[in-house]
Structures are given as C-alpha cells and as structure tokens.
Design a protein around this motif. Sequence first.
Motif: not given
Length: 312
Positions: A102, A106, A109
């Motif tokens: 995760k 992130e 992104r």
Amino acid sequence: MSHTAHIPSHRKPRRSASKLALRAGVAGGVLGTIAVAGAAGPANAEPVTETIEMPTLGSLDTAGLASAVAASAETSQQEALDQSLQAQENAALQKAAKEAKKAKAEADRKAEAERAEKARAEAEAKAQAEQERKDAEERASRDRARTQLSTTSTTSGNTGSSVSDSDSNGSGSTGSSSSDGGSSAGSSTETQAPSGTAAAIVAFARAQVGDAYVMGGTGPNSWDCSGLVQAAYASAGIDLPRISGDQSSRGTSVSLSNLQPGDVLYWGSRSGSYHVAIYVGGGKYIGAQNPSTGVVERSLDWDTPSGAVRIL
C-alpha cells in the motif's frame, strides 16, 4: 478402667478407592493374560505348579509415570505455544507485506502526480516565455513603425516648408502650377500614399493590427473601435471624443466614393453610430472589429460602412 480410656480398634484401616481400583485393574489384567496364555498353550502342557505372585500397587514406579506424563504435557504445551507464535509471526508478515504494498502504491501515485505537476509547470512556463517573446517582437515592430512614422512626418514637414518658401519666392506662374498640381493630387488621392497628419494616423492604426479587441479598451495592446480611432488621432496631435457616435459627428461628411486616408468611417447613423474605423487608402480600412478578429485591416467590401467624415 475409666470409661474415657482409649480402646484400640480391631478394624483394618480403609484403603483409598483409587488404590483399590488400580490394584483390581492390575490383578484383572494379569489374570486375564494368564488365562489367555493357558488357553493358547498345548493340550499336553504340564500343569502349573508355581504360583505367580500378583504385582502390588506399591511395586509400580508411580514417580517415573508421573514424570513421563508431566514431560509429555510440557512437550504438548510447548508445541502449542510454538504453533501460536508461528501463526502470529505469519500474520505479522502478511500485514507488513500488505502495508508495504500500500505504501509503495501511494508513493508511486505521489511521484506520478509530482511528475504531472512538473510537466504542467514547464508547459506553462514555456507558453509564457513564447508569449513574452511574441509580445516583445510586436512591441519592437510597433516601435520601428512609430520611428519610421516620426521620420516620415519630419521629412514631410521639411518638404512642406521648402515648398512654401519656393512658392513665396517664386513667380506667379509657379504658384499657379502648384495650384494645378494640388487639384491633380486631390483627384488621385486613392492611388497615393498618405502624407503628413494622415500618414501619422494611418501608420499608428496599422501598427496595432493583430491586437486584441476588448470592450472599453484604449491600448496599448487591446482596443475597442472608438478607442483605436481616438488613439490614432491623438498620435497626430488631434483630440477626439471617446464615443463612436460623438466621433462620427465631428468634421465634414464625405461620400464613400471620395474617401481619403485618415477619414473616419462609421456604421449606423452619423450622430448615433455604433462602430467606427479609419480609412487607410486603397479601398481598405483598419478597425477594432470584435473579440473574434481583434484589430484587422479589411476591404470596404468586407463590411461596407454607412458613411464617412473628414476631420483633417
């Protein structure tokens, strides 16, 4: 003998139920084994002459049995604890892997967003630099045009003075010739370049071609129709009103077939015109048309005006 004296009991002490059950079980097991062995033995076996003494509870190694049971229980407990720890460790590893995945997503992104923002900023900076370059080129072009206009105006003024001096010192026939030449020039205005004040007005208007149209604009890079006409005349030292209707009310009305450079064209009625422009010769005019076209040079046939006035 006193009635409170202790009388010894002749009863045997009771053994505990668990010990009796254990002895009975052991004895039963031994007897059963003997019986099975006897049944399985040969028919001509000799009769048993010896008596097998049954083991007693006291002869069993209860301490060793208890130690073995305790060791087994401890081993089982340790295995259960190890399995629990392993399960917790596996769960922790899975959770850490999910969190790491995760966090990586992130981070990717955010990195992508930063790259996009950087690209956008670079594109904006490039576009701004290009626009500034174009603006600088346009300003330089206008400055050159105004410099040429100033030089032309100065030269025209000097020429005019020479002609006046020549006329004042010359003969009457020369004056008559000049007068005739003036009539001839007036009849061929359409084919000659503007001079003097008209040249200044035309040159200023032509230098603004390509500027934006903005309602109420008075320059230097955006205009509306009357703002451009007012500024063009101001460049030649002539003051005009700000509104198109007031501008078209000035001067003398002229027909569209007798136009001269510098004349003010209007659309609508003379005192209530809604649009004005400057005639620049050659059947063309320059005006701030609308937000779509900006300041343009157009043929009279493109949008025929309603009339014209001569202010010069």
